[in-house]
Design a protein around this motif. Structure first.
Motif, PDB file in Angstrom:
ATOM      1  N   TYR A  94       1.063  -1.182   0.865  1.00  0.00           N
ATOM      2  CA  TYR A  94       0.155  -0.308  -0.136  1.00  0.00           C
ATOM      3  C   TYR A  94       0.680   1.297   0.331  1.00  0.00           C
ATOM      4  N   ASN A 139      -1.847   4.240  -1.512  1.00  0.00           N
ATOM      5  CA  ASN A 139      -2.602   4.312  -0.187  1.00  0.00           C
ATOM      6  C   ASN A 139      -2.229   4.589   1.302  1.00  0.00           C
ATOM      7  N   GLU A 192      -4.233   3.144   3.927  1.00  0.00           N
ATOM      8  CA  GLU A 192      -3.766   1.146   4.630  1.00  0.00           C
ATOM      9  C   GLU A 192      -3.148   0.852   4.971  1.00  0.00           C
TER      10      GLU A 192
END
Length: 208
Positions: free
Chosen positions: A1, A10, A13
């Protein structure tokens, strides 16, 4: 992530999963979680949380966490500024062979921050980092040779180490070598260039 590999990048995350591993004592996750807090990636920037997780990783012997914890103490980020604590953590990282820790410890001895000023100790730690190709340590070692601090003045050796740092694209080395050259004879410059070539070709094994 964190790197966007196999999934969209992300940071939130990434933080979530780093935290799960960190809470189980996984040292690399603790270090990475500290970085996320220090840089405000996936979480609001929070130096105190960064220090907390750096310390957990540092206490488990992670050299990069030890160095970064030293930086936090040096700069008073997330903790009160404390040069002695900075030295303590830099030394732990340096003793594990981390070039950045060795360089930072050299700086502390050069400046008398957290330890008594000691050019011989500064030289010792810069040299350890220099042998790993750490450019700013090469610059500082060169300046010690140029100024005769901790070692006898030696412009040829100053030129050698500035050349090695300049070859890595270090701008400080490039500007200092321009200052040094007019102070040297053509023969000294040639000797410095020959030493640098030998050092470079041997990958730091033949620099003396």
């Amino acid at each position: 992530y964190a790197n966007g590999e196999g999934v969209p990048e992300n940071d939130k995350e990434a933080v979530k999963w780093y935290r799960k591993a960190a809470d189980q004592g996984y040292v690399k996750a603790q270090y990475n979680l500290a970085l996320m807090y220090a840089n405000g990636e996936g979480v609001p920037e929070n130096d105190k949380e960064a220090v907390k997780w750096y310390r957990k990783a540092a206490d488990q012997g992670d050299a990069m966490a030890q160095q970064n914890l030293g930086n936090m103490y040096l700069n008073g980020e997330g903790v009160p500024e404390n040069d002695k604590e900075a030295v303590k953590w830099y030394r732990k990282a340096a003793d594990q062979g981390l070039a950045g820790g060795q360089y930072n410890l050299g700086v502390m001895y050069s400046n008398g921050e957290g330890v008594p000023e000691n050019y011989a100790e500064a030289f010792k730690w810069y040299r350890k980092a220099v042998d790993q190709g750490y450019a700013m340590a090469q610059v500082n070692l060169a300046l010690m040779y140029a100024n005769g601090e901790g070692v006898p003045e030696n412009l040829i050796r100053a030129y050698l180490w500035l050349s090695m740092a300049k070859a890595q694209g270090n701008a400080v080395a490039a500007s200092n070598i321009d200052i040094l050259k007019p102070l040297m004879t053509k023969q000294q410059i040639a000797q410095g260039q020959a030493l640098a070539a030998k050092c470079y070709e041997s990958n730091y094994k033949d620099c003396d």
